[in-house]
Design an enzyme around this catalytic site. Structure first.
Site, PDB file in Angstrom:
ATOM      1  N   LYS A  83      -3.980   7.420  -9.215  1.00  0.00           N
ATOM      2  CA  LYS A  83      -4.129   7.436  -7.756  1.00  0.00           C
ATOM      3  C   LYS A  83      -2.942   8.170  -7.154  1.00  0.00           C
ATOM      4  O   LYS A  83      -1.782   7.814  -7.419  1.00  0.00           O
ATOM      5  CB  LYS A  83      -4.172   5.986  -7.268  1.00  0.00           C
ATOM      6  CG  LYS A  83      -4.945   5.736  -6.007  1.00  0.00           C
ATOM      7  CD  LYS A  83      -5.024   4.229  -5.803  1.00  0.00           C
ATOM      8  CE  LYS A  83      -5.791   3.866  -4.585  1.00  0.00           C
ATOM      9  NZ  LYS A  83      -5.639   2.422  -4.290  1.00  0.00           N
TER      10      LYS A  83
HETATM   11  C1  E4P Z   1      -7.861   1.309  -1.776  1.00  0.00           C
HETATM   12  O1  E4P Z   1      -7.793   1.867  -2.842  1.00  0.00           O
HETATM   13  C2  E4P Z   1      -6.755   0.548  -1.181  1.00  0.00           C
HETATM   14  O2  E4P Z   1      -6.099  -0.145  -2.203  1.00  0.00           O
HETATM   15  C3  E4P Z   1      -7.206  -0.477  -0.186  1.00  0.00           C
HETATM   16  O3  E4P Z   1      -8.594  -0.446   0.027  1.00  0.00           O
HETATM   17  C4  E4P Z   1      -6.376  -0.564   1.034  1.00  0.00           C
HETATM   18  O4  E4P Z   1      -6.892  -1.573   1.862  1.00  0.00           O
HETATM   19  P1  E4P Z   1      -6.062  -2.190   3.095  1.00  0.00           P
HETATM   20  O5  E4P Z   1      -6.101  -1.205   4.212  1.00  0.00           O
HETATM   21  O6  E4P Z   1      -6.807  -3.445   3.436  1.00  0.00           O
HETATM   22  O7  E4P Z   1      -4.676  -2.443   2.589  1.00  0.00           O
END
Ligand code: E4P
Length: 217
Positions: A83
Site C-alpha cells: 500500500k
Molecule cells: C483503507 O484501506 C483504510 O485503511 C481505511 O478504510 C481508512 O478508513 P478511515 O477513514 O475510517 O480511517
C-alpha cells in the site's frame, strides 16, 4: 463484489473468514498501532489466515525507500499488496513494484484525477476514501461513480476498492455503483445483517414455537 476487512485484529478477521466473508484484508499504520503488534509479525499472522490480498502500508515518503519497504513487505507472503500513498513518489513506487509483478494498493485517494494517475501507474487497487470526504461535507459516493465511469471508459483494470466505509449504506451504494471491492471495519460488515422486521418476525415465530410446544430435537 469482494469484501475486504479493514482491521489488524486477528480474532475479528478469523470470525468473518470462517463464514467465507473475507476476500482480503486492508491495514494502515493507524490500524497497526491500534493492534499494538509489530507490523511484520501481525501482517504475517493475517496472511497465514487469509488467502486473498492483504494490504500492508509503507512508512516512507520517498519513492526509493517505499520501493525497498515494499520489497521487504512482499517477502512476508505471496498475497501481500503493497500500500502506497497517492503522492508523486507513491506513484513512482507503484510503477516499479507493479512492473516487478507485485500487487499495489494506492491509498488516500480523494479525486478521480488521482485515481486516473494510479491506474496509469499500474495500481492493482485504488482506494478512494468515502467517509473522510463525507466528513468534510463532500460526496464520497460521487467519487466512486466518477472513477467507475472513467475506468470503464478506457478499460483500466485497476480495481476500485471503496475505503473509509463508515455505514452499511456506504456498502450498498458502492455495490450499486459497481465498486469492485469494499473494505470495511468488521462491525460495519456484521451490522449488515440487522433488520427490524427480521427481529419482529423472529419474535413472533418464537412465541408460536413456545405456545404450540414445537420441537425438532
Ligand atoms: C483503507 O484501506 C483504510 O485503511 C481505511 O478504510 C481508512 O478508513 P478511515 O477513514 O475510517 O480511517
Amino acid at each position: 463484489m469482494k469484501f475486504f476487512v479493514d482491521t489488524a485484529e486477528i480474532d475479528a478477521i478469523a470470525e468473518l473468514n470462517d463464514l467465507g466473508m473475507v476476500d482480503g484484508v486492508t491495514t494502515n499504520p493507524s490500524l497497526i498501532k491500534k493492534s499494538g503488534r509489530d507490523i511484520i509479525e501481525v501482517t504475517k499472522a493475517i496472511c497465514d489466515l487469509v488467502d486473498g490480498p492483504v494490504s500492508a502500508e509503507v512508512t516512507a515518503t520517498d519513492a526509493d525507500t517505499m520501493i525497498k519497504e515494499g520489497r521487504k513487505l512482499v517477502e512476508i507472503a505471496e498475497n501481500i499488496a503493497v500500500k502506497v500513498p497517492l503522492t508523486w513518489d507513491g506513484l513512482k513506487a507503484c510503477k516499479v513494484l507493479s512492473d516487478d509483478g507485485h500487487m499495489v494498493n494506492v491509498t488516500l485517494c480523494f479525486s478521480a484525477n488521482q485515481a486516473l494517475l494510479a491506474a496509469k501507474a499500474g495500481a492493482t487497487f485504488i482506494s478512494p476514501f468515502i467517509g473522510r470526504l463525507d466528513d468534510i461535507n463532500l460526496d464520497g459516493m460521487e467519487l466512486i461513480e466518477d472513477i467507475r465511469t472513467i475506468y470503464d471508459n478506457y478499460g483500466f483494470e485497476t480495481q476500485i476498492l471503496a475505503a473509509s466505509i463508515r455505514t452499511v449504506n456506504h456498502i450498498l451504494d458502492s455495490a450499486r455503483i459497481g465498486a469492485d471491492v469494499i473494505t470495511a471495519p468488521p462491525a460495519v460488515i456484521k451490522s449488515m445483517v440487522h433488520h427490524p422486521l427480521t427481529d419482529k418476525g423472529l419474535d413472533a415465530f418464537l412465541a408460536d414455537i413456545k405456545a404450540a410446544d414445537i420441537k425438532i430435537l
